[in-house]
Scaffold this motif. Sequence first.
Motif, PDB file in Angstrom:
ATOM      1  N   MET B 112       0.813  -1.217   0.000  1.00  0.00           N
ATOM      2  CA  MET B 112       0.000   0.000   0.000  1.00  0.00           C
ATOM      3  C   MET B 112       0.846   1.267   0.000  1.00  0.00           C
ATOM      4  SD  MET B 112      -2.723  -1.490   2.709  1.00  0.00           S
ATOM      5  CE  MET B 112      -4.294  -0.733   2.451  1.00  0.00           C
ATOM      6  N   SER B 114       1.825   4.710  -0.945  1.00  0.00           N
ATOM      7  CA  SER B 114       1.044   5.834  -1.453  1.00  0.00           C
ATOM      8  C   SER B 114       1.966   7.040  -1.549  1.00  0.00           C
ATOM      9  CB  SER B 114      -0.123   6.100  -0.497  1.00  0.00           C
ATOM     10  OG  SER B 114      -0.640   7.396  -0.694  1.00  0.00           O
ATOM     11  N   ARG B 116       2.114  10.218  -1.952  1.00  0.00           N
ATOM     12  CA  ARG B 116       1.200  11.359  -1.923  1.00  0.00           C
ATOM     13  C   ARG B 116       1.927  12.681  -1.715  1.00  0.00           C
ATOM     14  NH1 ARG B 116      -2.223   9.658   3.345  1.00  0.00           N
ATOM     15  NH2 ARG B 116      -2.359   7.746   2.117  1.00  0.00           N
ATOM     16  N   ARG B 183       1.974   0.765   4.205  1.00  0.00           N
ATOM     17  CA  ARG B 183       1.400   0.006   5.318  1.00  0.00           C
ATOM     18  C   ARG B 183       2.533  -0.720   6.045  1.00  0.00           C
ATOM     19  NH1 ARG B 183      -3.103  -3.324   7.097  1.00  0.00           N
ATOM     20  NH2 ARG B 183      -2.353  -3.628   9.197  1.00  0.00           N
ATOM     21  N   PRO B 269     -11.897  12.212   4.106  1.00  0.00           N
ATOM     22  CA  PRO B 269     -10.618  12.707   3.595  1.00  0.00           C
ATOM     23  C   PRO B 269     -10.512  14.228   3.702  1.00  0.00           C
ATOM     24  CG  PRO B 269     -11.505  11.059   2.120  1.00  0.00           C
ATOM     25  CD  PRO B 269     -12.559  11.299   3.173  1.00  0.00           C
ATOM     26  N   ASP B 272      -4.414  15.222   1.982  1.00  0.00           N
ATOM     27  CA  ASP B 272      -3.976  14.183   1.050  1.00  0.00           C
ATOM     28  C   ASP B 272      -2.467  14.193   0.795  1.00  0.00           C
ATOM     29  OD1 ASP B 272      -3.760  16.441  -0.416  1.00  0.00           O
ATOM     30  OD2 ASP B 272      -5.063  15.817  -2.059  1.00  0.00           O
ATOM     31  N   SER B 285      -0.389  13.054   8.878  1.00  0.00           N
ATOM     32  CA  SER B 285      -0.919  12.573   7.609  1.00  0.00           C
ATOM     33  C   SER B 285      -2.248  11.894   7.934  1.00  0.00           C
ATOM     34  CB  SER B 285       0.037  11.572   6.949  1.00  0.00           C
ATOM     35  OG  SER B 285       0.115  10.394   7.724  1.00  0.00           O
ATOM     36  N   GLN B 286      -3.033  11.594   6.903  1.00  0.00           N
ATOM     37  CA  GLN B 286      -4.316  10.942   7.171  1.00  0.00           C
ATOM     38  C   GLN B 286      -4.256   9.503   6.681  1.00  0.00           C
ATOM     39  OE1 GLN B 286      -7.813  12.866   5.527  1.00  0.00           O
ATOM     40  NE2 GLN B 286      -9.140  11.891   7.058  1.00  0.00           N
ATOM     41  N   SER B 287      -4.646   8.582   7.537  1.00  0.00           N
ATOM     42  CA  SER B 287      -4.584   7.169   7.157  1.00  0.00           C
ATOM     43  C   SER B 287      -5.743   6.814   6.239  1.00  0.00           C
ATOM     44  CB  SER B 287      -4.632   6.280   8.403  1.00  0.00           C
ATOM     45  OG  SER B 287      -5.960   6.224   8.898  1.00  0.00           O
ATOM     46  N   ASP B 288      -5.636   5.646   5.600  1.00  0.00           N
ATOM     47  CA  ASP B 288      -6.711   5.196   4.706  1.00  0.00           C
ATOM     48  C   ASP B 288      -8.026   5.026   5.454  1.00  0.00           C
ATOM     49  OD1 ASP B 288      -4.900   5.209   2.677  1.00  0.00           O
ATOM     50  OD2 ASP B 288      -4.390   3.095   2.868  1.00  0.00           O
ATOM     51  N   ARG B 289      -7.929   4.804   6.772  1.00  0.00           N
ATOM     52  CA  ARG B 289      -9.154   4.654   7.568  1.00  0.00           C
ATOM     53  C   ARG B 289      -9.740   5.994   7.970  1.00  0.00           C
ATOM     54  NH1 ARG B 289      -6.278  -0.007  10.547  1.00  0.00           N
ATOM     55  NH2 ARG B 289      -5.128   1.730  11.406  1.00  0.00           N
ATOM     56  N   GLY B 290      -8.990   7.090   7.709  1.00  0.00           N
ATOM     57  CA  GLY B 290      -9.511   8.417   8.010  1.00  0.00           C
ATOM     58  C   GLY B 290      -8.938   9.057   9.259  1.00  0.00           C
TER      59      GLY B 290
END
Lengths: 94, 416
Positions: B112, B114, B116, B183, B269, B272, B285-290
């Motif tokens: 995973m 990313s 970004r 991840r 979100p 990003d 930072s913001q995780s994929d879970r929010g």
Amino acid sequence: MLIIDCPYCGKRDEAEFHYGGEAHIVRPENPSELSDEAWAEYLFMRSNTKGRFLERWVHSEGCRRWFNMARNTANNEVEAVYLMGETPPKEVSK
Amino acid sequence: MKRYSIFSLVRNAVSHHKDWPKAWRSPDPKAEYDVVIVGGGGHGLATAYYLAKNHGITNVAVIEKGWLGGGNTGRNTTIIRSNYLWDESAHLYEHSLKLYEGLSQELNYNIMLSQRGVLNLAHNQHDLRELSRRISANRLNGIDSEFLTPADIKNMVPLMDVSPEARYPVMGASLQKRGGVARHDAVAWGYARAADDRGVDIIQQCEVTGILREGGAVTGVETTRGTIKAKKVALAVAGHTSMLAQMADVRLPITSHPLQAMVSEPVKPALDCVVMSNAVHGYISQSDRGEMVMGAGIDTMTGYTQRGALPVVEELQRAIVCLFPSFSRLRLMRQWGGIVDTCPDASPIVSKTPVGGLYVNGGWGTGGFKATPGSGWVYAHTIARDEAHELNAPFALERFTTGALIDEHGAAAVAH
Ligand SMILES: Cc1cc2nc3c(=O)[nH]c(=O)nc-3n(C[C@H](O)[C@H](O)[C@H](O)COP(=O)(O)OP(=O)(O)OC[C@H]3O[C@@H](n4cnc5c(N)ncnc54)[C@H](O)[C@@H]3O)c2cc1C
Ligand SMILES: [Zn+2]
């Protein structure tokens, strides 16, 4: 949050203090005669003990004086506080 | 190894996901190995994988006292970037970032990644100069790095307060677009599965309690599951590096400190990219879970409590709320700590030691997750050939005697 017993001011909050690292490291007497290895030992090598550790603190937001402390680095229990220049009290000297 | 693919997913869906094979074996330790790696974090597991893959050494055990990735690997905030100042570090971290870019395919495991973008903020003239110097140094090393004005930043991160009245005025930032997050567990698990597939024994719940030596060279390790002989022993134990080295009477310039991180409740979100600030000691930072994932500086006192001091939580939240006023409405959900092994020059040690057959990989401090693949790559080389790879030669233990330190406090000061 640690409660540290400054030998001059008594019990205060950890935020009033600054950390000074390992205690009882003696500055070499004849720096010009020191080998590179001995310099490295003095400047950089540290015991980094897990368990009872003798260290220096300064009460920077209070009396601004330095002192020594014995702390267990595995659970943060403060075991003794003693003055600069003193040897550690018997119960904490290894 | 059964490869993961869209077809295996469909096939296993039909059997209600009850027949997935185990990702790796859990064998009993053998009596003897060519190489014993101590520590089943990302670095130890990556090392095992590259020992097998790049050097054909497969009679290897990874010995972990807890569970895989249960140390700093599974506790870190997963920021990946390579924008370090000095050539030595830039080359090492960039090699690692390049490996990360192909890692999901290489391991057949979705890590995973990313990319970004990572922003490093400047809050004063000194920060600005330091940042411009670093951006130029990065570009000379072929690493993508660009300067953003406050207006560019506002465009990219609308929720950040970049007004001149801000408590910590934002005067500019560096941006590494290829930087990002991955991840953490997946990196450990992916390497474990791929190393196991090549014959490496992964042994969990087994603590190394002693290092056996004879005539100045290692002969094995003492563990809670008995004695294991080994021609070579390689440490990859992060916060416990000094403790393990002590077992072989090796002195190190490392101190261990708690480092903490925390996450907010999950929200939609809102951020990003990754935002970091050395000056105010916070990154987010913001995780994929929010969840908003936030990290701070280390506790200044040394320690092995995987907890972290309360004043640091307060300091971090102050910084984040000043940068992102709207985040003051978020509630903190979880907080945890790891033990990081810091070096005086904020650079790692990947090196031979004065003891024959004993190797050390540590001192990665607050920023070794980004280095996991590269660290494994060069450490495997060092162990296999008993000689440093050109990328880690500058990171030898001898630098503390020769004085050739690699001072990365500017690029690494805040934890990341
Ligand atoms: C809160 C926090 C945030 C961080 N954020 C970032 C970030 O954003 N980006 C980044 O690049 N880095 C970050 N880091 C640093 C990064 O996590 C580490 O540098 C990296 O994960 C180290 O990996 P490792 O495999 O060397 O160590 P670990 O994952 O800690 O693995 C070492 C293993 O050794 C085992 N071990 C210890 N002693 C023994 C023994 N006697 N016998 C057997 N096993 C033993 C431990 O149980 C552990 O599993 C952060 C660290 C922390 C704590
Ligand atoms: Zn005082």
